[in-house]
Design an enzyme around this catalytic site. Structure first.
Site, PDB file in Angstrom:
ATOM      1  N   GLU A  75      -8.805   4.091   6.364  1.00  0.00           N
ATOM      2  CA  GLU A  75      -8.920   4.869   5.130  1.00  0.00           C
ATOM      3  C   GLU A  75     -10.044   5.884   5.262  1.00  0.00           C
ATOM      4  O   GLU A  75     -11.048   5.613   5.925  1.00  0.00           O
ATOM      5  CB  GLU A  75      -9.239   3.946   3.943  1.00  0.00           C
ATOM      6  N   ASP A 100     -12.753   3.733  -3.038  1.00  0.00           N
ATOM      7  CA  ASP A 100     -13.567   3.687  -4.252  1.00  0.00           C
ATOM      8  C   ASP A 100     -13.145   2.476  -5.086  1.00  0.00           C
ATOM      9  O   ASP A 100     -13.675   1.400  -4.916  1.00  0.00           O
ATOM     10  CB  ASP A 100     -13.579   5.009  -5.015  1.00  0.00           C
TER      11      ASP A 100
END
Length: 178
Positions: free
Chosen positions: A102, A106
């Site tokens: 990735e 978040d």
């Protein structure tokens, strides 16, 4: 590094190319050591991870395979709160050691979605590598095994990360100016 403007929003320098490349090389060495007796199967999450995946792959010194999926969860600077799957995985991963790549994690919605999709396919293991991690925003229960940088919960662009499609080509990472 100077501030930049994308879509009338100002972004200030955050991480420079030299810092990014040094950390990606360290991550590649760490992953190579951890999988020295295995052949990991990397899955890059497009579009954002393409630069990170390419640079990390240059530092993987063991036999391995890479494939990509395309998922989205953002529009502009805001999370949509749901995952859109545009291109799924077209490989058999049963018995394989998976490393999901990735660009940024978040809330963790995307990585949680990925793990939920992959687990029923019976991989030997699933680990997660991300260039950027926002611990303040993280809500998921998935372990993040390899973290490039932990950053505050601010919107960032550059090095594959975008703001409505712009900024992916930048070699440095910039954060939105408040």
């Amino acid at each position: 590094m100077k501030p930049i403007v994308l879509h009338n929003r100002e972004f200030v320098p955050y991480l420079n190319e030299k810092e990014i490349q040094a950390r990606v090389a360290e991550m590649g060495a760490e992953i190579s050591k951890d999988y020295e007796h295995e052949q990991p199967f990397f899955i890059g999450v497009l579009n954002g991870s393409f630069r990170f995946a390419a640079d990390l792959f240059r530092h993987i010194e063991i036999p391995c395979v890479i494939n990509f999926v395309k998922l989205t969860s953002y529009r502009g600077t805001e999370s949509l709160g749901r995952i859109q799957d545009h291109i799924g995985l077209n490989s058999d991963i049963a018995g394989k050691h998976i490393v999901i790549l990735e660009d940024i994690i978040d809330t963790g919605n995307t990585i949680e979605y990925m793990v939920e999709v992959l687990k029923p396919q019976n991989p030997a293991s699933i680990r997660v590598a991300t260039l950027l991690f926002k611990p303040e925003a993280y809500l998921a229960a998935v372990q993040i095994d390899y973290r490039g940088f932990e950053i505050p919960n601010l919107f960032v662009v550059g090095y594959g990360l975008d703001y409505d499609g712009h900024g992916r080509n930048l070699n440095n990472i910039y954060q939105i100016k408040h």
